[in-house]
Write a protein that holds these residues in place. Structure first.
Motif, PDB file in Angstrom:
ATOM      1  N   HIS A 157     -29.799 -19.365  -6.741  1.00 57.12           N
ATOM      2  CA  HIS A 157     -29.105 -20.210  -7.624  1.00 57.12           C
ATOM      3  C   HIS A 157     -27.731 -19.669  -8.327  1.00 57.12           C
ATOM      4  O   HIS A 157     -26.686 -20.146  -8.192  1.00 57.12           O
ATOM      5  CB  HIS A 157     -29.912 -21.026  -8.642  1.00 57.12           C
ATOM      6  CG  HIS A 157     -30.716 -22.252  -8.049  1.00 57.12           C
ATOM      7  ND1 HIS A 157     -31.982 -22.370  -8.579  1.00 57.12           N
ATOM      8  CD2 HIS A 157     -30.525 -22.872  -6.858  1.00 57.12           C
ATOM      9  CE1 HIS A 157     -32.523 -23.218  -7.796  1.00 57.12           C
ATOM     10  NE2 HIS A 157     -31.800 -23.786  -6.906  1.00 57.12           N
ATOM     11  N   LEU A 158     -28.173 -18.796  -9.078  1.00 59.98           N
ATOM     12  CA  LEU A 158     -26.962 -18.028  -9.596  1.00 59.98           C
ATOM     13  C   LEU A 158     -26.132 -17.702  -8.652  1.00 59.98           C
ATOM     14  O   LEU A 158     -24.700 -17.611  -8.637  1.00 59.98           O
ATOM     15  CB  LEU A 158     -27.397 -16.893 -10.575  1.00 59.98           C
ATOM     16  CG  LEU A 158     -28.248 -17.371 -11.523  1.00 59.98           C
ATOM     17  CD1 LEU A 158     -28.852 -16.077 -12.440  1.00 59.98           C
ATOM     18  CD2 LEU A 158     -27.665 -18.145 -12.662  1.00 59.98           C
ATOM     19  N   THR A 160     -34.260 -18.131  -8.767  1.00 58.20           N
ATOM     20  CA  THR A 160     -32.992 -17.800  -9.658  1.00 58.20           C
ATOM     21  C   THR A 160     -31.970 -17.268  -9.409  1.00 58.20           C
ATOM     22  O   THR A 160     -30.732 -17.653  -9.663  1.00 58.20           O
ATOM     23  CB  THR A 160     -33.928 -17.297 -11.045  1.00 58.20           C
ATOM     24  OG1 THR A 160     -34.795 -18.230 -11.371  1.00 58.20           O
ATOM     25  CG2 THR A 160     -32.698 -17.063 -12.181  1.00 58.20           C
ATOM     26  N   ILE A 194     -40.080 -17.187  -8.623  1.00 58.15           N
ATOM     27  CA  ILE A 194     -39.092 -17.612  -9.663  1.00 58.15           C
ATOM     28  C   ILE A 194     -37.931 -16.700  -9.474  1.00 58.15           C
ATOM     29  O   ILE A 194     -36.720 -17.449  -9.860  1.00 58.15           O
ATOM     30  CB  ILE A 194     -39.901 -17.681 -11.158  1.00 58.15           C
ATOM     31  CG1 ILE A 194     -40.960 -18.779 -10.982  1.00 58.15           C
ATOM     32  CG2 ILE A 194     -38.938 -17.939 -12.135  1.00 58.15           C
ATOM     33  CD1 ILE A 194     -41.902 -18.666 -12.220  1.00 58.15           C
ATOM     34  N   GLY A 209     -38.211 -10.295 -14.395  1.00 63.70           N
ATOM     35  CA  GLY A 209     -38.859 -11.528 -13.801  1.00 63.70           C
ATOM     36  C   GLY A 209     -40.313 -11.544 -14.419  1.00 63.70           C
ATOM     37  O   GLY A 209     -41.229 -10.725 -13.891  1.00 63.70           O
ATOM     38  N   GLY A 216     -35.691 -16.121 -15.091  1.00 64.93           N
ATOM     39  CA  GLY A 216     -35.843 -17.681 -14.996  1.00 64.93           C
ATOM     40  C   GLY A 216     -35.257 -18.672 -16.176  1.00 64.93           C
ATOM     41  O   GLY A 216     -35.324 -19.669 -15.979  1.00 64.93           O
ATOM     42  N   ARG A 244     -25.198 -19.207 -16.452  1.00 65.27           N
ATOM     43  CA  ARG A 244     -24.754 -20.250 -16.176  1.00 65.27           C
ATOM     44  C   ARG A 244     -23.597 -21.099 -17.320  1.00 65.27           C
ATOM     45  O   ARG A 244     -22.730 -21.551 -17.010  1.00 65.27           O
ATOM     46  CB  ARG A 244     -25.913 -21.352 -15.879  1.00 65.27           C
ATOM     47  CG  ARG A 244     -26.637 -21.539 -14.729  1.00 65.27           C
ATOM     48  CD  ARG A 244     -27.760 -22.260 -14.570  1.00 65.27           C
ATOM     49  NE  ARG A 244     -28.666 -22.133 -13.220  1.00 65.27           N
ATOM     50  CZ  ARG A 244     -28.645 -23.197 -12.630  1.00 65.27           C
ATOM     51  NH1 ARG A 244     -28.082 -24.365 -12.786  1.00 65.27           N
ATOM     52  NH2 ARG A 244     -29.455 -22.877 -11.486  1.00 65.27           N
ATOM     53  N   ASN A 280     -30.771 -16.643 -16.786  1.00 65.17           N
ATOM     54  CA  ASN A 280     -30.295 -18.204 -16.155  1.00 65.17           C
ATOM     55  C   ASN A 280     -29.414 -18.905 -16.993  1.00 65.17           C
ATOM     56  O   ASN A 280     -28.094 -19.240 -16.641  1.00 65.17           O
ATOM     57  CB  ASN A 280     -31.514 -18.790 -15.636  1.00 65.17           C
ATOM     58  CG  ASN A 280     -31.160 -19.992 -14.779  1.00 65.17           C
ATOM     59  OD1 ASN A 280     -30.215 -19.979 -14.198  1.00 65.17           O
ATOM     60  ND2 ASN A 280     -32.171 -20.800 -14.477  1.00 65.17           N
ATOM     61  N   SER A 281     -29.931 -19.234 -18.088  1.00 63.36           N
ATOM     62  CA  SER A 281     -29.378 -20.222 -18.908  1.00 63.36           C
ATOM     63  C   SER A 281     -27.912 -19.296 -19.443  1.00 63.36           C
ATOM     64  O   SER A 281     -26.902 -19.970 -19.825  1.00 63.36           O
ATOM     65  CB  SER A 281     -30.072 -20.423 -20.055  1.00 63.36           C
ATOM     66  OG  SER A 281     -30.436 -19.540 -20.888  1.00 63.36           O
TER      67      SER A 281
END
Length: 178
Positions: free
Chosen positions: A161-162, A158, A154, A141, A115, A123, A119-120
């Motif tokens: 979304h990815l 995550t 979470i 996680g 998460g 992205r 994630n960052s």
């Protein structure tokens, strides 16, 4: 060309698992180790990313027990190690220029924490034009106690979304057979 990017697989993750923190994929280090071995055998790049916190009280401070890499993430001579101070592996390092300079267009991402830094990083990599793949079962996680959210919730959100817009999400077996 593709490369394996190991994000934040540091002793702090094992410490959290050993303390009984709510976690998804506590066996991820073994899977990361299998992927590292396969990439090295194929002569494909293995890139190491580590988080270093300036706060002396942090488990990820350079002098803390949580800072060293887990055995699955120890770099061999010649393998790059990027030390970041931000969530994304791209924001506080020269990772993007390194990849472009070597013709690496695809990153296979494993590590911790789903998460946050995974994630960052994924992205940001996608935004920079890299083809991103996340090996879901080789990512750790953890829960978010302050928000009363379980590790599973979470993690699943995550990954969803990815997968929706930033990366291909796969598993270790599929990646090893590729």
């Amino acid at each position: 060309m593709k490369a394996l990017a190991i994000v934040d697989m540091q002793m702090g993750m094992q410490i959290r698992i050993a303390e009984g923190r709510d976690c998804v994929n506590p066996e991820a280090p073994a899977r990361v180790g299998s992927l590292v071995e396969a990439f090295r055998q194929k002569g494909l790049p293995v890139i190491h990313v580590r988080h270093r916190d300036k706060d002396r009280a942090s488990i990820f401070h350079a002098d803390a027990a949580g800072y060293p890499p887990l055995p699955c993430a120890e770099a061999l001579d010649g393998e790059p190690v990027f030390v970041k101070h931000t969530s994304s592996a791209f924001a506080s390092t020269d990772l993007a220029n390194y990849l472009r300079g070597r013709g690496i267009t695809e990153l296979i991402v494993v590590g911790a924490v789903a998460g946050f830094c995974i994630n960052s990083t994924v992205r940001a990599g996608a935004d920079l034009g890299f083809n991103m793949t996340v090996v879901e079962d080789a990512v750790i996680g953890f829960d978010l106690p302050s928000a009363k959210q379980s590790a599973r919730v979470i993690f699943d959100v995550t990954m969803a979304h990815l997968a929706a817009d930033f990366a291909c999400v796969t598993d270790t077996a599929t990646e090893l057979s590729a």
